[in-house]
Motif scaffolding. Structure first.
Motif, PDB file in Angstrom:
ATOM      1  N   GLU A  59       0.825  -1.206   0.000  1.00 45.67           N
ATOM      2  CA  GLU A  59       0.000   0.000   0.000  1.00 45.67           C
ATOM      3  C   GLU A  59       0.866   1.266   0.000  1.00 45.67           C
ATOM      4  N   LEU A  60       1.961   1.234   0.771  1.00 44.71           N
ATOM      5  CA  LEU A  60       2.860   2.384   0.783  1.00 44.71           C
ATOM      6  C   LEU A  60       3.495   2.607  -0.580  1.00 44.71           C
ATOM      7  N   PHE A  61       3.865   1.529  -1.235  1.00 45.52           N
ATOM      8  CA  PHE A  61       4.464   1.633  -2.566  1.00 45.52           C
ATOM      9  C   PHE A  61       3.496   2.275  -3.556  1.00 45.52           C
ATOM     10  N   TRP A  62       2.252   1.797  -3.562  1.00 45.68           N
ATOM     11  CA  TRP A  62       1.286   2.335  -4.516  1.00 45.68           C
ATOM     12  C   TRP A  62       0.904   3.782  -4.190  1.00 45.68           C
ATOM     13  N   PHE A  63       0.889   4.108  -2.893  1.00 43.61           N
ATOM     14  CA  PHE A  63       0.634   5.511  -2.530  1.00 43.61           C
ATOM     15  C   PHE A  63       1.753   6.413  -3.041  1.00 43.61           C
ATOM     16  N   LEU A  64       3.008   6.019  -2.782  1.00 42.62           N
ATOM     17  CA  LEU A  64       4.140   6.826  -3.236  1.00 42.62           C
ATOM     18  C   LEU A  64       4.204   6.880  -4.755  1.00 42.62           C
ATOM     19  N   ALA A  65       3.853   5.774  -5.407  1.00 38.53           N
ATOM     20  CA  ALA A  65       3.881   5.759  -6.868  1.00 38.53           C
ATOM     21  C   ALA A  65       2.834   6.711  -7.437  1.00 38.53           C
ATOM     22  N   GLY A  66       1.587   6.634  -6.908  1.00 33.89           N
ATOM     23  CA  GLY A  66       0.548   7.535  -7.399  1.00 33.89           C
ATOM     24  C   GLY A  66       0.854   8.988  -7.096  1.00 33.89           C
ATOM     25  N   PHE A  67       1.333   9.260  -5.878  1.00 29.47           N
ATOM     26  CA  PHE A  67       1.681  10.632  -5.495  1.00 29.47           C
ATOM     27  C   PHE A  67       2.834  11.159  -6.346  1.00 29.47           C
ATOM     28  N   GLY A  68       3.876  10.347  -6.494  1.00 33.72           N
ATOM     29  CA  GLY A  68       5.069  10.789  -7.215  1.00 33.72           C
ATOM     30  C   GLY A  68       4.816  11.060  -8.685  1.00 33.72           C
ATOM     31  N   VAL A  69       4.052  10.180  -9.332  1.00 34.17           N
ATOM     32  CA  VAL A  69       3.776  10.369 -10.767  1.00 34.17           C
ATOM     33  C   VAL A  69       3.037  11.682 -11.007  1.00 34.17           C
ATOM     34  N   ILE A  70       1.958  11.913 -10.244  1.00 29.25           N
ATOM     35  CA  ILE A  70       1.167  13.138 -10.434  1.00 29.25           C
ATOM     36  C   ILE A  70       1.997  14.372 -10.097  1.00 29.25           C
TER      37      ILE A  70
END
Length: 295
Positions: free
Chosen positions: A24-35
């Motif tokens: 969950e942390l990975f996907w949160f950071l991935a979504g936040f970072g991309v945007i």
């Protein structure tokens, strides 16, 4: 044995929990970072360029748009990260969470939102721009930027002061240097026994000879007040583009010139004491003869 969990099963449950948290942390950071990265690399520069091209004479809008875009970008990137981590359904279906978040933001962010709205009003004000000299009850200086919460002002001492936007919108703001010229007024106190008309003429001529004073409008002098202990006269002269000049030095030069000229012309400035004594004092010596002692 019944009621007990074997060590491999217990360890497997722990690893499963950690694996879920890390995922969950990975996907949160991935979504936040991309945007956030896409917005910082493309969206913010593009919109800032459009705003700059349409408002070349108003840098205030450019700095404000850049600040507000970053705030919106962080909020949108955070929401994207939450959805990517799998918590989007919880946020959309849980009225309790939404109410709690609304209450928390309403209490903790009241001052922040107030500063944000005040900053928007300052940006929309055509008479309030970056580069303007302003005076407010707490000081004076040149506006450098209007940010999300505060306005940065550079003082005459070359210090940067961060002023809450709410303070500027709730108090009177003076723009003495809002045009291409600026009028300087200086008052002088002259003794009552001096010729006031002569003092006015000398004061006007002193202002006219000042290097920084403009010829149009021409300097003038006027009698302001008949005070208790002195006559107040005032000189008025104009200078050009005060933002590029040292106002303290200009005022000091004028005062020095007035003091020097009045001394040369024998015009007495107001005495520092409330009463001016005049007259003379004569001292006489009196001798007395003593009688001789009897023998």
């Amino acid at each position: 044995m019944n009621g007990q969990v074997s060590s491999p099963e217990w360890a497997g449950d722990i690893f499963s929990v950690y694996d879920q948290v890390l995922s969950e942390l990975f996907w949160f950071l991935a979504g936040f970072g991309v945007i956030y990265l896409i917005g910082q690399a493309f969206l913010v520069p593009l919109i800032t360029h459009v705003v700059r091209s349409r408002n070349r004479n108003n840098p205030t809008i450019e700095t404000a748009v850049k600040t507000y875009l970053r705030v919106l970008l962080i909020g949108f990137a955070t929401l994207t990260g939450i959805i990517a981590a799998g918590y989007g359904r919880v946020l959309s279906e849980s009225a309790v969470i939404i109410a709690a978040l609304t209450f928390a933001f309403g209490i903790a962010g009241q001052q922040v939102f107030g500063s944000l709205i005040s900053g928007m009003f300052l940006v929309a004000d055509p008479d309030f721009n970056v580069g303007d000299w302003i005076e407010w009850p707490g000081g004076s200086g040149t506006v450098e930027a209007v940010d999300f919460r505060v306005t940065r002002v550079r003082t005459p001492d070359n210090e940067t002061v961060s002023i809450p936007n709410t303070e500027l919108t709730s108090n009177a703001i003076t723009r003495p240097y809002g045009r291409n010229t600026y009028r300087i007024t200086e008052q002088v106190y002259v003794a009552y026994y001096e010729d006031a008309e002569r003092a006015l003429l000398e004061l006007q001529q002193t202002a006219a000879t000042l290097e920084s004073a403009l010829g149009d409008p021409a300097p003038n002098a006027r009698l302001v007040e008949l005070g208790e202990n002195a006559v107040t006269i005032q000189a008025e002269f104009w200078i050009d583009d005060p933002r590029d000049r040292d106002m303290v030095t200009i005022r000091s030069d004028f005062r020095r010139a007035v003091k020097r000229r009045f001394d040369e012309e024998g015009i007495t400035l107001a005495p520092p004491s409330a009463q001016l004594l005049s007259g003379e004092l004569t001292v006489t010596e009196r001798r007395t003869e003593s009688s001789a002692p009897s023998g």
